[in-house]
Design a protein around this motif. Structure first.
Motif, PDB file in Angstrom:
ATOM      1  N   ARG A  49       0.750  -1.220  -0.034  1.00  0.00           N
ATOM      2  CA  ARG A  49      -0.016   0.018  -0.038  1.00  0.00           C
ATOM      3  C   ARG A  49       0.891   1.163   0.014  1.00  0.00           C
TER       4      ARG A  49
ATOM      5  N   THR B 218      -0.643   5.687   3.365  1.00  0.00           N
ATOM      6  CA  THR B 218      -1.582   5.318   4.073  1.00  0.00           C
ATOM      7  C   THR B 218      -1.712   6.363   5.307  1.00  0.00           C
TER       8      THR B 218
ATOM      9  N   LEU C 262      -6.980   8.538   5.115  1.00  0.00           N
ATOM     10  CA  LEU C 262      -7.534   8.125   6.574  1.00  0.00           C
ATOM     11  C   LEU C 262      -9.035   8.424   6.656  1.00  0.00           C
TER      12      LEU C 262
ATOM     13  N   LYS D 206     -10.703   5.972   4.373  1.00  0.00           N
ATOM     14  CA  LYS D 206     -11.137   4.881   5.168  1.00  0.00           C
ATOM     15  C   LYS D 206     -12.437   5.072   6.014  1.00  0.00           C
ATOM     16  N   LYS D 207     -12.638   5.895   6.684  1.00  0.00           N
ATOM     17  CA  LYS D 207     -13.629   5.866   7.442  1.00  0.00           C
ATOM     18  C   LYS D 207     -15.344   5.957   6.626  1.00  0.00           C
TER      19      LYS D 207
ATOM     20  N   PHE E 170     -15.393   4.576   3.833  1.00  0.00           N
ATOM     21  CA  PHE E 170     -15.524   3.314   3.297  1.00  0.00           C
ATOM     22  C   PHE E 170     -16.421   2.381   4.193  1.00  0.00           C
ATOM     23  N   GLU E 171     -15.965   2.375   5.593  1.00  0.00           N
ATOM     24  CA  GLU E 171     -16.888   1.867   6.584  1.00  0.00           C
ATOM     25  C   GLU E 171     -18.026   2.231   6.721  1.00  0.00           C
TER      26      GLU E 171
ATOM     27  N   ALA F  82     -17.204  -2.133   3.366  1.00  0.00           N
ATOM     28  CA  ALA F  82     -16.249  -3.267   3.969  1.00  0.00           C
ATOM     29  C   ALA F  82     -17.223  -4.599   4.418  1.00  0.00           C
TER      30      ALA F  82
ATOM     31  N   PRO G 206     -11.657  -6.347   4.835  1.00  0.00           N
ATOM     32  CA  PRO G 206     -10.377  -5.495   4.691  1.00  0.00           C
ATOM     33  C   PRO G 206      -9.447  -6.710   5.076  1.00  0.00           C
TER      34      PRO G 206
ATOM     35  N   GLN H  56      -4.688  -8.442   3.752  1.00  0.00           N
ATOM     36  CA  GLN H  56      -5.704  -7.334   3.636  1.00  0.00           C
ATOM     37  C   GLN H  56      -6.247  -7.539   2.177  1.00  0.00           C
TER      38      GLN H  56
ATOM     39  N   PHE I  97      -8.572   6.764  -0.643  1.00  0.00           N
ATOM     40  CA  PHE I  97      -8.225   5.569  -0.081  1.00  0.00           C
ATOM     41  C   PHE I  97      -8.259   4.583  -0.751  1.00  0.00           C
TER      42      PHE I  97
ATOM     43  N   LEU J  79      -4.799   1.377  -2.020  1.00  0.00           N
ATOM     44  CA  LEU J  79      -4.729  -0.253  -1.622  1.00  0.00           C
ATOM     45  C   LEU J  79      -3.870  -0.864  -2.632  1.00  0.00           C
TER      46      LEU J  79
END
Length: 399
Positions: free
Chosen positions: A261, A264, A270, A273-274, A276-277, A282, A287, A306, A395, A399
């Protein structure tokens, strides 16, 4: 290294002095694995006037009522081979046209989606009945496959929720298939509908369907019923791919490393990523996973990975549906593709074609095509402002 060599080099017509590499065809989609999986990456949709390489058209006359396996067409088998050895015409010609759709995000920003329409012409032995079922499938990237095979079946069963017992609107289910010659169904995890249980079986299937090469795991007589003058176009052996070569070819993608990756720690990544959730991405694109012990392949055993997939089948809605169900997978159901390496696909190949038929030219388009179990996530993505959409994409590109 031996598998890498066989992966990259062209197979040739039999008989040849290079007997370990002869027997291709007489009908095929490519002469080498790397022709479709360029630089170990993905296939592409052809430009107007170009032959289709890196994407194949699966066909079927229906589904076996006992096994739920696709039934081969009596002449054209389970896949259209659009190339042939000199002196022969291919089974058919595959062409692509595009249909455009325009829309807007909730903030008013416009977007355009394009859907490929695959037209099959110049059938070698006449056009089949209109009831023939077809499905275009893009060649995916091939790294990290040993790690995916090493995820224990118990993990996949724990992730599966076919009746949506937790009420989150997501109901992934296991694909159950049988190895050739066996009747007991086992869990599939490779291919767009997870039809193949192991990397070795997936490799044998590709050799047979894509290149016309027989192996102990994929006898030639399962390919198609087209008559061929065997005196003029002889076999390259019985089988044409020896078990030791098949094992080398399977071991190569099993041990091909996953890209690391990048970026990150960046704030935007970051934040993405939040999101994405928050959007429940997810729930299907898991993940993390823990691999078990894979006999003979200690390099992929007992480690945390991952992959961003659950390897399960999910209903993706009518817009992504094809007419070709397979085993437990209905036409609208597809295996969750792993997202690792996503941010490097375009750098590796120079293009970006996503989803099973390559229709998505960007990550945003791939998200917008999501329907069925993922429709709510796609709607939430459309409701994000431009900054939050950008964070999510950054994000995914990390990956």
């Amino acid at each position: 290294f031996v598998g890498d060599s066989f992966f990259k080099q062209n197979w040739i017509a039999a008989p040849a002095s290079a007997s370990a590499r002869d027997g291709v065809g007489p009908f095929f989609n490519a002469r080498s694995c790397s022709a479709c999986h360029q630089r170990d990456g993905r296939g592409k949709l052809p430009d107007p006037g170009e032959p289709a390489v890196g994407i194949v058209v699966k066909v079927s006359s229906g589904v076996d009522p006992k096994t739920r396996a696709p039934i081969p067409h009596p002449t054209y088998g389970l896949q259209i081979q659009n190339f042939a050895l000199p002196g022969l015409k291919p089974e058919a010609v595959v062409k692509v046209a595009w249909e455009s759709f325009r829309g807007k995000y909730d903030d008013g920003s416009p977007y355009e989606l394009k859907k490929p329409i695959f037209r099959i012409t110049d059938w070698l032995h006449g056009a089949p009945a209109p009831s023939l079922k077809t499905s275009a499938r893009l060649a995916p990237q091939v790294f990290g496959m040993g790690l995916l095979q090493a995820i224990p079946e118990s993990t996949l069963r724990a992730w599966a929720d076919p009746k949506d017992s937790d009420g989150n609107g997501i109901s992934g289910k296991l694909q159950k298939v049988g190895r050739r010659g066996e009747t007991n169904p086992i869990v599939g995890r490779f291919g767009w509908k997870a039809e193949q249980p192991t990397v070795r079986q997936q490799t044998a299937e590709a050799l047979g369907s894509d290149m016309g090469l027989s192996s102990s795991a994929h006898p030639r007589d399962l390919d198609h019923g087209l008559p061929v003058d065997r005196a003029k176009y002889p076999s390259g052996g019985s089988p044409e791919v020896e078990d030791k070569i098949l094992d080398h070819l399977a071991k190569y993608p099993m041990l091909l490393a996953v890209p690391g990756r990048r970026n990150t720690g960046e704030k935007e990544v970051l934040e993405g990523k939040k999101i994405f959730e928050e959007l429940q991405c997810a729930a299907c694109h898991k993940p993390t996973a823990r691999t078990g012990k894979l006999p003979g392949v200690p390099e992929v055993s007992d480690q945390e990975i991952q992959p961003f997939t659950d390897l399960l089948l999910h209903d993706m809605g009518p817009e992504l549906a094809d007419a070709l169900p397979a085993y437990e997978a209905a036409g609208s159901e597809w295996r969750t593709p792993p997202l690792w390496g996503l941010g490097l696909f375009e750098k590796v190949n120079g293009y970006l074609f996503l989803l099973h038929d390559g229709r998505a030219r960007t990550i945003e388009e791939a998200i917008l095509w999501h329907g069925g179990e993922a429709e709510n996530s796609a709607k939430q993505f459309k409701s994000l402002n431009a900054k939050r959409r950008s964070s999510l994409i950054q994000f995914l590109k990390s990956l």
